[in-house]
Design an enzyme around this catalytic site. Structure first.
Site, mmCIF file in Angstrom:
data_model
loop_
_atom_site.group_PDB
_atom_site.id
_atom_site.type_symbol
_atom_site.label_atom_id
_atom_site.label_comp_id
_atom_site.label_asym_id
_atom_site.label_seq_id
_atom_site.Cartn_x
_atom_site.Cartn_y
_atom_site.Cartn_z
ATOM 1 N N ASP A 115 -22.578 12.437 -32.147
ATOM 2 C CA ASP A 115 -22.434 13.451 -33.183
ATOM 3 C C ASP A 115 -21.913 12.851 -34.482
ATOM 4 O O ASP A 115 -22.251 13.317 -35.576
ATOM 5 C CB ASP A 115 -21.490 14.558 -32.707
ATOM 6 C CG ASP A 115 -22.165 15.498 -31.702
ATOM 7 O OD1 ASP A 115 -23.403 15.441 -31.582
ATOM 8 O OD2 ASP A 115 -21.448 16.270 -31.046
ATOM 9 N N ASP B 175 -15.982 19.968 -40.400
ATOM 10 C CA ASP B 175 -14.683 20.498 -40.824
ATOM 11 C C ASP B 175 -14.048 19.691 -41.938
ATOM 12 O O ASP B 175 -14.354 18.521 -42.155
ATOM 13 C CB ASP B 175 -13.712 20.557 -39.632
ATOM 14 C CG ASP B 175 -13.678 19.259 -38.835
ATOM 15 O OD1 ASP B 175 -13.554 18.183 -39.431
ATOM 16 O OD2 ASP B 175 -13.785 19.326 -37.591
#
Length: 294
Positions: free
Chosen positions: A72, A147
């Site tokens: 990821d 984030d």
């Protein structure tokens, strides 16, 4: 005949397994006779192969599909480079969890072939824009698919900040920091911090405190259109860091403002046919798979 004209290939070079999958993928794509461009760094694991090499800026302009081989983290890096461009991203998992890179290594030929034949699903994800302001001027700006986190860095100390949402005061908090998460990031660091899992299609942002100095402080979910503003308290005796996707960071100082908004740049992910978010959660998070039938 492929659904895509030009395919860019990006891979994480630190792993021998990733290099094996890159070679396997390149051999497969060569047989499909598609136009292939290699990322500059990725090309170093295929010396002497003669494939065209391009920078990520060039890949964004020339490719309509980017295949990322890695975890990821590799896809997060690609997301910031290609967000806002008319290019699709497909992930082959060579990391650990793989929420974003959802093709397993042993399915490369089968699943990539299906995608090239037009058998796939698309999904648009939004990114967060982070801006650090000092004395009314922009100090830095960053993009995050997962984030934006304000934290004390290597120091094990609490930091203090004020939180405003759409110019309305929310609270002054002392904690180890705050995670501002997109729906995509809700299954990443924010989940470890006790945040909610949000479906990727939601237009929402989650704010997840890190070990707050009060038992009543809980995660908050706000509209995706919200303007989130943090003011670094003058009471801090250290310089908190603002990190985007854990990969780029800015050091703040007391009095700085951190402004987080939904970016105008979006990212288009491609999944093989039959992809299901809840099935991914069951598989990756170990949820019970019983359908409830008796």
């Amino acid at each position: 005949m492929s659904s895509f004209n030009t395919i860019g290939l990006i891979g994480r070079l630190a792993s021998a397994n990733t290099q094996y999958s890159i070679n396997r993928l390149v051999n497969f794509l060569s047989k499909r006779k598609v136009k292939l461009l290699l990322d500059e760094e990725t090309s170093t694991v295929l010396p002497g192969e003669g494939y065209p090499v391009a920078s990520r800026v060039e890949l964004a302009k020339k490719c309509d599909l980017i295949i990322v081989v890695g975890g990821d983290g590799s896809l997060l890096s690609a997301a910031r480079a290609f967000a806002g461009h008319p290019v699709n991203i497909l992930g082959i998992n060579r990391g650990r969890l793989g929420f974003l890179t959802d093709i397993s290594p042993d399915e490369i030929e089968t699943k990539v072939s299906e995608v090239l034949d037009g058998k796939y699903q698309t999904e648009e994800r939004f990114l967060l824009n982070s801006e650090v302001m000092r004395d009314g001027e922009a100090l830095s700006e960053g993009l995050a698919l997962n984030d934006v986190v304000i934290h004390p860095g290597k120091f094990i100390r609490m930091i203090e900040f004020e939180l405003y949402i759409n110019n309305e005061f929310v609270y002054r908090q002392r904690s180890d920091g705050l995670i501002i998460s997109s729906p995509t990031g809700s299954t990443a660091y924010a989940l470890s911090g006790g945040g909610p899992i949000m479906h990727p299609n939601l237009d929402a942002i989650a704010l997840v405190p890190l070990y707050p100095h009060t038992l009543s402080s809980r995660p908050i979910v706000v509209a995706g259109s919200s303007v989130i503003r943090l003011i670094v308290s003058e009471q801090n005796n250290l310089n908190p860091l603002v990190t985007c996707d854990g990969q780029s960071q800015t050091m703040t100082q007391p009095g700085d403002e951190v402004i987080i908004t939904k970016s105008e740049k979006a990212l288009t992910l491609i999944h093989p046919e039959g992809h299901n978010f809840y099935e991914t959660c069951r598989t990756k998070l170990g949820w019970a798979s019983d359908t409830g039938n008796t």
